[in-house]
Design an enzyme around this catalytic site. Structure first.
Site, PDB file in Angstrom:
ATOM      1  N   ASP A 252       0.741   3.914  -3.187  1.00  0.00           N
ATOM      2  CA  ASP A 252       0.350   5.319  -3.078  1.00  0.00           C
ATOM      3  C   ASP A 252       1.222   6.185  -3.983  1.00  0.00           C
ATOM      4  OD1 ASP A 252      -1.063   7.580  -1.564  1.00  0.00           O
ATOM      5  OD2 ASP A 252       1.040   8.023  -1.152  1.00  0.00           O
TER       6      ASP A 252
ATOM      7  N   GLU B 291       0.833  -1.205   0.000  1.00  0.00           N
ATOM      8  CA  GLU B 291       0.000   0.000   0.000  1.00  0.00           C
ATOM      9  C   GLU B 291       0.867   1.255   0.000  1.00  0.00           C
ATOM     10  OE1 GLU B 291      -3.060   2.376   3.003  1.00  0.00           O
ATOM     11  OE2 GLU B 291      -2.353   0.366   3.499  1.00  0.00           O
TER      12      GLU B 291
ATOM     13  N   GLU C 129      -4.487   0.401  -3.734  1.00  0.00           N
ATOM     14  CA  GLU C 129      -3.109   0.889  -3.798  1.00  0.00           C
ATOM     15  C   GLU C 129      -2.120  -0.269  -3.703  1.00  0.00           C
ATOM     16  OE1 GLU C 129      -3.441   5.447  -2.099  1.00  0.00           O
ATOM     17  OE2 GLU C 129      -3.030   3.826  -0.678  1.00  0.00           O
TER      18      GLU C 129
END
Length: 245
Positions: free
Chosen positions: A63, A59, A135
């Site tokens: 991002d 994640e 993400e």
């Protein structure tokens, strides 16, 4: 005791990975990356797995991958937009609600491995969980397929949103900002948001918020976060004050 990707492989059936690959339209060279992207921390906590075997590290990377891909596409697609306009548009595309909507479009929540508590509270469908999982998925795609493939993949995911933005001449307006402008345009004080209740378990709370204008409740909304509930309440208030509620 820690775990390895082999542990994750043993608890996430290959059939689920293949099914998601079918939805995505391509196969992973390293399926273990995709399996890792589907493991929520709550599953690790309940099954004695190390937290590092959840999708949280992916994640973090995803991002950055997402922001770069979106920034690149906006730079190419809107050559006359200034920095402020590009930043505002990017924010509308990478915000939690938009990412969750995209994740629902590929039914990502259905493939997630979550703990029993999160599952019972329908946590796999919360905006925060879906956005984080998306993400993580994008990071897995990046590590497996490379930068250019991932950029094109992300562009395909947000194409509908980009088309909508182009047609509207800009990004969709934040409902709280829109409500505030509407209220101030009528010479009234800014809206006040009141937390009415917070129910459910810690891992899956549901907040209810009311918004008041000129001493009157003009809208109410719910959400997995206070900010989501406030936005929902603002949308209702806009409809009411516009005569459509």
């Amino acid at each position: 005791m820690g775990s390895s990707r082999d542990d994750i492989a043993s608890i996430n059936p290959l059939t689920s990975v293949k099914a998601l690959e079918s939805v995505l339209g391509f196969s992973f060279k390293d399926p273990s990356l995709l399996r890792l992207a589907l493991v929520h921390r709550s599953y690790c906590n309940e099954n004695g797995l190390d937290p590092s075997e959840s999708y949280e590290r992916l994640e973090f990377l995803g991002d950055a991958v997402l922001e770069l891909a979106v920034s690149t596409e906006l730079y190419r697609r809107f050559p006359d937009a200034d920095e402020g306009e590009l930043t505002k548009t990017r924010s509308s595309l990478v915000r939690r609600e938009t990412l969750a909507q995209i994740a629902r479009g590929i039914d990502l929540g259905n493939y997630l491995l979550v703990g029993k508590g999160v599952h019972a509270g329908n946590g796999r469908e919360q905006d925060s969980v879906l956005a984080a999982a998306l993400e993580a998925l994008l990071a897995a795609v990046y590590l497996d397929q490379g930068n250019e493939f991932t950029r094109q993949f992300i562009t395909s995911l947000i194409d509908a949103e980009l088309t909508q933005i182009e047609g509207a001449g800009g990004p969709p307006e934040n409902p709280k900002s829109k409500l505030q402008e509407m209220v101030q345009g009528r010479g009234l004080n800014p809206p006040r948001y009141l937390l009415v209740s917070s129910e459910g378990p810690d891992h899956g709370p549901v907040f209810t918020v009311e918004v008041m204008v000129d001493g009157q409740v003009v809208g109410a909304g719910t959400g997995g976060k206070k900010s989501e509930a406030e936005s929902a309440a603002a949308r209702v208030a806009i409809a009411v004050l516009s005569g459509n509620g």
